[in-house]
Design a protein around this motif. Structure first.
Motif, PDB file in Angstrom:
ATOM      1  N   GLY A  44       0.808  -1.216   0.000  1.00 26.11           N
ATOM      2  CA  GLY A  44       0.000   0.000   0.000  1.00 26.11           C
ATOM      3  C   GLY A  44       0.835   1.256   0.000  1.00 26.11           C
ATOM      4  N   GLY A  45       1.920   1.253   0.776  1.00 30.13           N
ATOM      5  CA  GLY A  45       2.778   2.434   0.837  1.00 30.13           C
ATOM      6  C   GLY A  45       3.423   2.759  -0.495  1.00 30.13           C
ATOM      7  N   ILE A  46       3.920   1.739  -1.178  1.00 29.10           N
ATOM      8  CA  ILE A  46       4.581   1.983  -2.458  1.00 29.10           C
ATOM      9  C   ILE A  46       3.566   2.430  -3.506  1.00 29.10           C
ATOM     10  N   VAL A  47       2.384   1.823  -3.513  1.00 19.68           N
ATOM     11  CA  VAL A  47       1.347   2.251  -4.460  1.00 19.68           C
ATOM     12  C   VAL A  47       1.000   3.722  -4.236  1.00 19.68           C
ATOM     13  N   HIS A  48       0.833   4.116  -2.990  1.00 21.79           N
ATOM     14  CA  HIS A  48       0.535   5.518  -2.685  1.00 21.79           C
ATOM     15  C   HIS A  48       1.667   6.441  -3.139  1.00 21.79           C
ATOM     16  N   GLU A  49       2.900   6.034  -2.925  1.00 21.71           N
ATOM     17  CA  GLU A  49       4.043   6.863  -3.325  1.00 21.71           C
ATOM     18  C   GLU A  49       4.071   7.069  -4.835  1.00 21.71           C
ATOM     19  N   VAL A  50       3.827   6.004  -5.580  1.00 21.05           N
ATOM     20  CA  VAL A  50       3.876   6.103  -7.047  1.00 21.05           C
ATOM     21  C   VAL A  50       2.752   7.007  -7.548  1.00 21.05           C
ATOM     22  N   LEU A  51       1.556   6.863  -7.002  1.00 16.16           N
ATOM     23  CA  LEU A  51       0.448   7.707  -7.445  1.00 16.16           C
ATOM     24  C   LEU A  51       0.670   9.167  -7.052  1.00 16.16           C
ATOM     25  N   ALA A  52       1.309   9.398  -5.904  1.00 14.96           N
ATOM     26  CA  ALA A  52       1.637  10.776  -5.524  1.00 14.96           C
ATOM     27  C   ALA A  52       2.643  11.374  -6.499  1.00 14.96           C
ATOM     28  N   ASP A  53       3.628  10.589  -6.920  1.00 13.45           N
ATOM     29  CA  ASP A  53       4.577  11.073  -7.925  1.00 13.45           C
ATOM     30  C   ASP A  53       3.869  11.361  -9.246  1.00 13.45           C
ATOM     31  N   PHE A  54       3.016  10.442  -9.664  1.00 14.34           N
ATOM     32  CA  PHE A  54       2.366  10.554 -10.971  1.00 14.34           C
ATOM     33  C   PHE A  54       1.519  11.820 -11.045  1.00 14.34           C
ATOM     34  N   PHE A  55       0.679  12.038 -10.050  1.00 14.78           N
ATOM     35  CA  PHE A  55      -0.244  13.170 -10.104  1.00 14.78           C
ATOM     36  C   PHE A  55       0.330  14.455  -9.528  1.00 14.78           C
ATOM     37  N   GLY A  56       1.339  14.348  -8.670  1.00 19.18           N
ATOM     38  CA  GLY A  56       1.774  15.540  -7.954  1.00 19.18           C
ATOM     39  C   GLY A  56       3.172  16.037  -8.237  1.00 19.18           C
ATOM     40  N   ARG A  57       4.049  15.179  -8.780  1.00 18.82           N
ATOM     41  CA  ARG A  57       5.443  15.584  -8.916  1.00 18.82           C
ATOM     42  C   ARG A  57       5.972  15.469 -10.346  1.00 18.82           C
ATOM     43  N   TRP A  58       5.445  14.553 -11.120  1.00 19.77           N
ATOM     44  CA  TRP A  58       5.962  14.352 -12.466  1.00 19.77           C
ATOM     45  C   TRP A  58       5.304  15.293 -13.462  1.00 19.77           C
ATOM     46  N   PRO A  59       6.069  15.823 -14.419  1.00 23.39           N
ATOM     47  CA  PRO A  59       5.448  16.546 -15.536  1.00 23.39           C
ATOM     48  C   PRO A  59       4.719  15.567 -16.445  1.00 23.39           C
ATOM     49  N   ALA A  60       3.873  16.084 -17.301  1.00 24.79           N
ATOM     50  CA  ALA A  60       3.077  15.221 -18.172  1.00 24.79           C
ATOM     51  C   ALA A  60       3.947  14.306 -19.021  1.00 24.79           C
ATOM     52  N   SER A  61       5.140  14.760 -19.398  1.00 25.02           N
ATOM     53  CA  SER A  61       6.016  13.954 -20.250  1.00 25.02           C
ATOM     54  C   SER A  61       6.488  12.673 -19.568  1.00 25.02           C
ATOM     55  N   ARG A  62       6.457  12.646 -18.236  1.00 28.35           N
ATOM     56  CA  ARG A  62       6.905  11.458 -17.511  1.00 28.35           C
ATOM     57  C   ARG A  62       5.755  10.523 -17.152  1.00 28.35           C
ATOM     58  N   ARG A  63       4.553  10.928 -17.371  1.00 29.80           N
ATOM     59  CA  ARG A  63       3.406  10.130 -16.944  1.00 29.80           C
ATOM     60  C   ARG A  63       3.097   9.041 -17.977  1.00 29.80           C
ATOM     61  N   THR A  64       3.985   8.083 -18.022  1.00 32.69           N
ATOM     62  CA  THR A  64       3.891   6.991 -18.995  1.00 32.69           C
ATOM     63  C   THR A  64       3.978   5.656 -18.263  1.00 32.69           C
TER      64      THR A  64
ATOM     65  N   PRO B 261      -4.535  17.618 -10.316  1.00 35.87           N
ATOM     66  CA  PRO B 261      -5.453  17.714  -9.174  1.00 35.87           C
ATOM     67  C   PRO B 261      -5.254  19.019  -8.417  1.00 35.87           C
ATOM     68  N   ARG B 262      -6.226  19.370  -7.608  1.00 31.88           N
ATOM     69  CA  ARG B 262      -6.089  20.559  -6.773  1.00 31.88           C
ATOM     70  C   ARG B 262      -5.046  20.340  -5.674  1.00 31.88           C
ATOM     71  N   GLY B 263      -4.887  19.105  -5.259  1.00 29.77           N
ATOM     72  CA  GLY B 263      -3.894  18.809  -4.231  1.00 29.77           C
ATOM     73  C   GLY B 263      -3.530  17.339  -4.236  1.00 29.77           C
ATOM     74  N   VAL B 264      -2.278  17.038  -3.904  1.00 27.69           N
ATOM     75  CA  VAL B 264      -1.799  15.665  -3.764  1.00 27.69           C
ATOM     76  C   VAL B 264      -1.047  15.581  -2.437  1.00 27.69           C
ATOM     77  N   GLU B 265      -1.396  14.559  -1.640  1.00 31.27           N
ATOM     78  CA  GLU B 265      -0.830  14.465  -0.280  1.00 31.27           C
ATOM     79  C   GLU B 265      -1.020  15.802   0.438  1.00 31.27           C
ATOM     80  N   ARG B 266      -2.222  16.344   0.323  1.00 31.80           N
ATOM     81  CA  ARG B 266      -2.512  17.683   0.835  1.00 31.80           C
ATOM     82  C   ARG B 266      -2.953  17.618   2.305  1.00 31.80           C
ATOM     83  N   THR B 267      -2.290  18.387   3.142  1.00 35.29           N
ATOM     84  CA  THR B 267      -2.677  18.495   4.541  1.00 35.29           C
ATOM     85  C   THR B 267      -3.775  19.544   4.687  1.00 35.29           C
ATOM     86  N   VAL B 268      -4.845  19.181   5.365  1.00 34.74           N
ATOM     87  CA  VAL B 268      -5.941  20.109   5.650  1.00 34.74           C
ATOM     88  C   VAL B 268      -6.217  20.078   7.150  1.00 34.74           C
ATOM     89  N   ALA B 269      -6.868  21.112   7.650  1.00 36.48           N
ATOM     90  CA  ALA B 269      -7.133  21.192   9.086  1.00 36.48           C
ATOM     91  C   ALA B 269      -8.301  22.117   9.343  1.00 36.48           C
TER      92      ALA B 269
END
Length: 290
Positions: A49-69, A116-124
């Protein structure tokens, strides 16, 4: 406290609240004992679960569109894979491939240009008695279903074996608190919550209204009141017997999955500790939301 000073708010996450609600002894071991009692070995299902979450956070939150392959996803999982909790190398490699298939299947229809509007976004947000905060896997901003403007949608990734339903989404305390936190921090309408279940590539969704959010907030505040009272007793200093009385165990079949099962005789009598890889074959408890 000096006269007229504001009451100190109890700071908590959904995970902290649910730990107290589920088992007060586990809460004591996790949040109060110092040094913290030793935990058992890592769980293989948490590694997946942790690795899946990390990869999806990279895909949607850190990688430019050119890397989303697909090739980038496969490479990221291979580089980031860990062997923690697995029975042996064969099982680890098998689950590395299964995790890769899950993520690729989930992303197959994704728009690589979507932001997305936020990835791994902290709210309070705060109530009269508590400061509640949490980290959301993903916050989408979509056209409002009313046809006017946009609205936020809370997205949480799930990798457990059990398929999920709209009841799971609606009854989740964490998801409701995320809605309240997102409204407070992002200043946008938000009612919808979605559990994205990667093993089945399905979405369990629910819509909150003011009444349902108020019920969840009251539930959170009730747990806060009890936890704050117990922590106040702890701060005064307790004998071992008093600590066991203030933070009693709550034996149940879930005790076998507890990180502290090996040092809790009451839990072991109800459910012997599970093997670290058992969650890949049986049904572990639903992952905590934080």
């Amino acid at each position: 406290m000096l006269p007229d000073m504001p009451t100190r708010l109890f700071v908590a996450t959904p995970t902290k609240l649910m730990t107290f609600a589920d088992c007060k002894r586990k809460y004591r071991y996790t949040y109060l004992e110092r040094p913290r009692p030793p935990k058992g070995p890592a769980w293989a299902h948490n590694t997946v679960g942790g690795i899946v979450h990390e990869v999806l956070a990279d895909f949607f939150g850190r990688w430019p569109a050119s890397r989303r392959t697909p090739d980038e996803v496969v490479a990221r999982i291979r580089v980031g894979w860990r062997d923690e909790g697995f029975r042996d190398e064969v099982q680890s490699l098998d689950w590395r491939e299964r995790a890769t298939e899950m993520v690729l299947g989930y992303l197959r229809e994704s728009d690589p240009y979507y932001e997305p509007r936020g990835v791994e976004r902290t709210v309070a947000f705060t109530t009269a008695r508590a400061s509640l905060r949490g980290r959301i896997d993903r916050v989408d901003e979509r056209p409002a279903r009313s046809g006017d403007g946009t609205e936020l949608v809370i997205v949480d990734y799930k990798t457990g074996r059990r398929p999920l339903t709209s009841t799971d989404a609606r009854s989740s305390l964490a998801m409701a608190l995320y809605v309240l936190g997102a409204r407070r921090v992002l200043h946008r309408p938000c009612t919808r919550v979605e559990l994205h279940h990667l093993p089945t590539n399905t979405v369990a969704a629910a819509d909150h209204d003011d009444d349902s959010l108020a019920r969840h907030q009251r539930r959170a505040e009730s747990i806060v009141d009890d936890a704050a009272a117990a922590e106040s007793r702890w701060a005064e200093g307790l004998t071992p017997a008093e600590a066991d009385e203030a933070f009693p165990p709550e034996p149940s079949p879930l005790c076998g999955w507890c990180d502290f099962a090996r040092i809790c005789p009451q839990g072991r009598r109800v459910a012997p500790p599970r093997d670290p890889w058992a969650g890949l074959e049986d049904l572990p408890p639903t992952e905590a939301l934080d």
